[in-house]
Scaffold this motif. Structure first.
Motif, mmCIF file in Angstrom:
data_model
loop_
_atom_site.group_PDB
_atom_site.id
_atom_site.type_symbol
_atom_site.label_atom_id
_atom_site.label_comp_id
_atom_site.label_asym_id
_atom_site.label_seq_id
_atom_site.Cartn_x
_atom_site.Cartn_y
_atom_site.Cartn_z
ATOM 1 N N LYS A 112 1.186 -4.497 6.990
ATOM 2 C CA LYS A 112 1.841 -4.515 5.674
ATOM 3 C C LYS A 112 3.299 -4.057 5.796
ATOM 4 O O LYS A 112 4.166 -4.574 5.088
ATOM 5 C CB LYS A 112 1.062 -3.659 4.675
ATOM 6 C CG LYS A 112 -0.257 -4.273 4.242
ATOM 7 C CD LYS A 112 -0.956 -3.409 3.201
ATOM 8 C CE LYS A 112 -2.329 -3.969 2.851
ATOM 9 N NZ LYS A 112 -2.248 -5.318 2.259
ATOM 10 N N TRP A 113 3.572 -3.093 6.671
ATOM 11 C CA TRP A 113 4.953 -2.647 6.869
ATOM 12 C C TRP A 113 5.798 -3.816 7.396
ATOM 13 O O TRP A 113 6.918 -4.045 6.928
ATOM 14 C CB TRP A 113 5.006 -1.477 7.848
ATOM 15 C CG TRP A 113 6.395 -0.924 8.001
ATOM 16 C CD1 TRP A 113 6.967 0.086 7.279
ATOM 17 C CD2 TRP A 113 7.412 -1.397 8.906
ATOM 18 N NE1 TRP A 113 8.266 0.290 7.684
ATOM 19 C CE2 TRP A 113 8.569 -0.607 8.677
ATOM 20 C CE3 TRP A 113 7.454 -2.393 9.876
ATOM 21 C CZ2 TRP A 113 9.746 -0.791 9.402
ATOM 22 C CZ3 TRP A 113 8.628 -2.585 10.590
ATOM 23 C CH2 TRP A 113 9.756 -1.779 10.359
ATOM 24 N N PHE A 154 0.848 -1.194 0.000
ATOM 25 C CA PHE A 154 0.000 0.000 0.000
ATOM 26 C C PHE A 154 0.876 1.234 0.000
ATOM 27 O O PHE A 154 1.858 1.303 0.754
ATOM 28 C CB PHE A 154 -0.912 -0.016 1.240
ATOM 29 C CG PHE A 154 -1.735 1.229 1.413
ATOM 30 C CD1 PHE A 154 -2.827 1.462 0.594
ATOM 31 C CD2 PHE A 154 -1.419 2.156 2.384
ATOM 32 C CE1 PHE A 154 -3.586 2.612 0.744
ATOM 33 C CE2 PHE A 154 -2.176 3.322 2.545
ATOM 34 C CZ PHE A 154 -3.265 3.536 1.714
ATOM 35 N N ARG A 155 0.534 2.214 -0.826
ATOM 36 C CA ARG A 155 1.316 3.451 -0.839
ATOM 37 C C ARG A 155 1.071 4.225 0.454
ATOM 38 O O ARG A 155 -0.056 4.529 0.805
ATOM 39 C CB ARG A 155 0.947 4.316 -2.045
ATOM 40 C CG ARG A 155 1.802 5.573 -2.118
ATOM 41 C CD ARG A 155 1.529 6.410 -3.341
ATOM 42 N NE ARG A 155 2.400 7.577 -3.352
ATOM 43 C CZ ARG A 155 2.069 8.758 -2.805
ATOM 44 N NH1 ARG A 155 0.887 8.913 -2.233
ATOM 45 N NH2 ARG A 155 2.927 9.767 -2.827
ATOM 46 N N GLY A 156 2.143 4.545 1.136
ATOM 47 C CA GLY A 156 2.025 5.241 2.411
ATOM 48 C C GLY A 156 2.166 4.319 3.600
ATOM 49 O O GLY A 156 1.979 4.726 4.747
ATOM 50 N N VAL A 157 2.504 3.040 3.341
ATOM 51 C CA VAL A 157 2.666 2.071 4.413
ATOM 52 C C VAL A 157 3.747 2.554 5.387
ATOM 53 O O VAL A 157 4.764 3.113 4.982
ATOM 54 C CB VAL A 157 3.028 0.691 3.821
ATOM 55 C CG1 VAL A 157 4.369 0.720 3.123
ATOM 56 C CG2 VAL A 157 2.983 -0.397 4.872
ATOM 57 N N SER A 158 3.500 2.366 6.701
ATOM 58 C CA SER A 158 4.495 2.774 7.692
ATOM 59 C C SER A 158 4.319 1.970 8.970
ATOM 60 O O SER A 158 3.250 1.414 9.238
ATOM 61 C CB SER A 158 4.388 4.274 8.006
ATOM 62 O OG SER A 158 3.195 4.555 8.715
ATOM 63 N N GLN A 159 5.372 1.932 9.758
ATOM 64 C CA GLN A 159 5.375 1.139 10.985
ATOM 65 C C GLN A 159 4.403 1.692 12.019
ATOM 66 O O GLN A 159 3.889 0.949 12.858
ATOM 67 C CB GLN A 159 6.799 1.098 11.555
ATOM 68 C CG GLN A 159 6.987 0.150 12.723
ATOM 69 C CD GLN A 159 8.439 0.087 13.170
ATOM 70 O OE1 GLN A 159 9.262 0.906 12.758
ATOM 71 N NE2 GLN A 159 8.763 -0.878 14.004
#
Length: 296
Positions: free
Chosen positions: A128-129, A113-118
């Motif tokens: 997803k991260w 996903f675009r914008g995935v982050s921890q």
């Protein structure tokens, strides 16, 4: 592509099914993997069928044998309890990485996903991260395909559903936050094009479409398409912020949907650089207007 076998993991899902059909139509050798054997039957006899639960590493390893590339879309986004994504998704992909490494798979393409982050506010985005991190650490060459918001979900299933059925659009917050949208079919086209470029390894590829619109803009386009009165039901951002911790013990999916709504309502999620990947891979993503015009 025609001389190599592709394993599609999550082949019966919304995106995985489209990828599988596109690959089969192109003449590629495809092995379709999902848990539900009866759903997989739709791909036979053109595709090899692998009815496998990703928690079963032995069967997953067998499904990876003889495979050149993997494209993985599998998720439990709407799962709850024992099948909650927080309990199943990461370990499933750790199993897939081990199976791919042990069978010599040349490349694993994961649809993220675009914008995935921890520290993303939505649990499935955080997961997803961690999946991306596990893939990077696996030793298997990888590509992360990172699309923006799916039109098929945010427009067709969320905004248009209420308009078609009740003449009322559900809007998260004040509806002014802008988001970039892409159709599932266009994401599948990107996946197929990436599979055809084996030289691309260990790279994250962001993909999106030409439309950067607010939910209010989207609702107006859909209302015009279906000739409705334009009634709007706004869900206050404060409710979506405060209710998830209260609701989650009783309804995990509802709590997740609230956090997704808040995510959609907050900030600007435009993607002005969408053309770079579109031109690189020769994909022409459709606009929201075109997608809505084709809806039924």
């Amino acid at each position: 592509m025609t001389d190599s076998r592709v394993l599609v993991v999550g082949a019966t899902g919304q995106l995985g099914a489209v990828i599988t059909h596109k690959l089969l139509d192109s003449g590629a050798k495809v092995r379709a993997l999902a848990r539900n054997a009866s759903a997989l039957a739709a791909f036979a006899p053109r595709a090899e069928i692998a009815a496998v639960d990703m928690r079963d590493v032995v069967k997953l390893t067998e499904a990876c044998r003889g495979v050149d590339q993997i494209v993985a879309t599998a998720n439990n986004n709407m799962g709850k309890g024992p099948t909650s994504p927080s309990r199943t998704d990461l370990s499933a992909y750790q199993n897939l990485c081990a199976a791919a490494r042990n069978t010599g798979v040349r490349r694993l393409i994961y649809v993220s996903f675009r914008g995935v982050s921890q520290d993303a506010p939505v649990d499935i985005f955080r997961i997803k991260w961690y999946i991306e991190d596990a893939i990077r650490r696996s030793g298997v060459p990888w590509v992360m395909l990172r699309p923006t918001a799916f039109m098929d979900i945010w427009i067709d299933q969320i905004v248009a559903k209420g308009i078609r059925e009740k003449g009322v659009a559900t809007i998260f917050g004040d509806g002014s936050g802008r988001t970039n949208y892409i159709a599932v079919d266009d994401v599948a086209e990107f996946a197929v094009k990436v599979l055809a470029h084996p030289e691309i390894v260990n790279e994250a590829v962001d993909v999106g479409g030409p439309s950067n619109l607010s939910l209010n803009d989207v609702a107006t386009i859909v209302e015009r398409r279906f000739k409705t009165s334009g009634k709007r039901r706004h869900i206050p951002a404060v409710a979506m912020r405060l209710l998830p911790p209260i609701v989650k013990p009783f309804n995990e999916v509802a709590a997740r949907l609230m956090t997704l709504g808040l995510y959609a309502a907050a900030g600007d999620r435009s993607f002005p650089g969408w053309k770079a990947s579109a031109e690189r891979f020769g994909v022409a993503p459709r606009t929201v207007e075109t997608y809505v015009e084709q809806m039924r």
